[in-house]
Design a protein around this motif. Structure first.
Motif, PDB file in Angstrom:
ATOM      1  N   LYS A   4      23.340  27.721  28.833  1.00 40.62           N
ATOM      2  CA  LYS A   4      21.893  27.491  28.847  1.00 40.62           C
ATOM      3  C   LYS A   4      21.325  27.532  27.434  1.00 40.62           C
ATOM      4  O   LYS A   4      20.394  26.803  27.099  1.00 40.62           O
ATOM      5  CB  LYS A   4      21.216  28.536  29.723  1.00 40.62           C
ATOM      6  CG  LYS A   4      21.482  28.350  31.214  1.00 40.62           C
ATOM      7  CD  LYS A   4      20.725  29.382  32.036  1.00 40.62           C
ATOM      8  CE  LYS A   4      20.972  29.162  33.526  1.00 40.62           C
ATOM      9  NZ  LYS A   4      20.249  30.175  34.351  1.00 40.62           N
ATOM     10  N   LYS A   5      21.891  28.422  26.594  1.00 41.30           N
ATOM     11  CA  LYS A   5      21.401  28.543  25.223  1.00 41.30           C
ATOM     12  C   LYS A   5      21.695  27.294  24.390  1.00 41.30           C
ATOM     13  O   LYS A   5      21.023  27.039  23.390  1.00 41.30           O
ATOM     14  CB  LYS A   5      22.023  29.772  24.547  1.00 41.30           C
ATOM     15  CG  LYS A   5      21.474  31.089  25.063  1.00 41.30           C
ATOM     16  CD  LYS A   5      22.044  32.258  24.279  1.00 41.30           C
ATOM     17  CE  LYS A   5      21.446  33.578  24.743  1.00 41.30           C
ATOM     18  NZ  LYS A   5      21.998  34.737  23.985  1.00 41.30           N
ATOM     19  N   ARG A  26      18.498  23.209  23.838  1.00 38.89           N
ATOM     20  CA  ARG A  26      17.467  23.730  22.953  1.00 38.89           C
ATOM     21  C   ARG A  26      16.690  22.600  22.305  1.00 38.89           C
ATOM     22  O   ARG A  26      17.149  21.456  22.287  1.00 38.89           O
ATOM     23  CB  ARG A  26      18.089  24.604  21.868  1.00 38.89           C
ATOM     24  CG  ARG A  26      19.097  23.847  20.979  1.00 38.89           C
ATOM     25  CD  ARG A  26      20.105  24.784  20.341  1.00 38.89           C
ATOM     26  NE  ARG A  26      20.950  24.115  19.359  1.00 38.89           N
ATOM     27  CZ  ARG A  26      22.036  23.409  19.660  1.00 38.89           C
ATOM     28  NH1 ARG A  26      22.389  23.248  20.934  1.00 38.89           N
ATOM     29  NH2 ARG A  26      22.766  22.842  18.703  1.00 38.89           N
TER      30      ARG A  26
END
Length: 269
Positions: free
Chosen positions: A230-231, A234
């Motif tokens: 998920k990181k 961005r």
């Protein structure tokens, strides 16, 4: 263990319960003799009995069948390659997985070291092996994972040679003009190559880049995947000079669409 004959060929038809507890019917045709049909049924039922009296190769086959639907194609291919290159030959002499002990796993780890593989690579391979035995613990009643007591090797130190802005300027002058914008983007954003190659004009908004996918190679073909974590998804802010360069570059392209890739490059180039 019933077997049947049809058109001078034998076949077997039977029910079994898979490792997820689902009852299914299996039919296999084309056997020359009744004995062959019965042997196939016997081996198939052993494989799906949920007991650890199966070979390592049989375990790997069932594991991969399940694993393929749960992970990315690249992750599946990496583990499948570990099985083919490192595991199958080494563990093929064991009659069943219960015969494989932690001392055998430690000896396997030592052999990888003797082959000259880096500690980081060995640790990755051992993680793949542990995944397979965890599967056997969960679904084949293996008493314990023989990899559990094996210590992880100390990670190799990596020396990074980071370019200074002055060195990068010298380097960029040696690159073809049409590809310079790509490398400039990499240098000033820190994007991975796959992330940059996956960018479309829709992802370029104002002074930001929306990182929402990555380009990977699967079986020598390019494929778009979501970022691993998920990181990894961005939005990054880019410097004004890069904004100006991208806009200027966009103006050189004939009728660019939002879904067109920004960089007209590929892994093969």
């Amino acid at each position: 263990m019933p077997s049947y004959k049809k058109n001078n060929k034998w076949f077997c038809s039977f029910y079994y319960t898979d490792y997820q507890g689902k009852r299914k019917k299996k039919k296999k045709e084309g056997f020359t003799t009744k004995k062959q049909a019965e042997q196939y049924e016997r081996e198939f039922l052993t494989l799906h009995s949920g007991l650890p009296n199966i070979t390592f190769t049989q375990l790997c086959n069932v594991f991969l069948e399940d694993y393929k639907n749960r992970v990315r194609t690249t992750t599946y291919n990496n583990l499948s390659n570990d099985i083919r290159v490192y595991f199958k030959d080494y563990f093929s002499d064991f009659k069943q997985i219960t015969d494989i002990k932690n001392l055998n796993i430690r000896a396997f780890q030592s052999e990888l070291k003797l082959k000259g593989l880096s500690n980081n690579t060995i640790n990755r391979i051992m993680t793949s092996l542990s995944h397979i035995f965890n599967f056997a613990v969960d679904y084949y009643n293996l008493a314990s994972n023989p990899c559990k007591t094996i210590k992880t090797l100390k990670n190799d130190k990596k020396d990074f040679n980071i370019l200074t802005p002055e060195e990068f300027k010298q380097l960029i002058n040696c690159i073809e003009e049409k590809e310079r914008i790509f490398f400039i983007t990499l240098f000033y954003t820190g994007l991975r190559v796959g992330e940059a190659l996956a960018l479309t004009w829709k992802d370029f908004k104002g002074n930001t880049l929306d990182i929402n996918k990555t380009l990977v190679m699967v079986d020598k073909e390019e494929q778009y995947n979501e970022p691993k974590t998920k990181k990894s998804k961005r939005i990054i802010i880019i410097p004004q000079f890069l904004v100006d360069m991208l806009n200027e570059y966009k103006n050189t392209i004939y009728k660019p669409k939002t879904y067109h890739n920004i960089f007209l490059l590929s892994y093969s180039q």
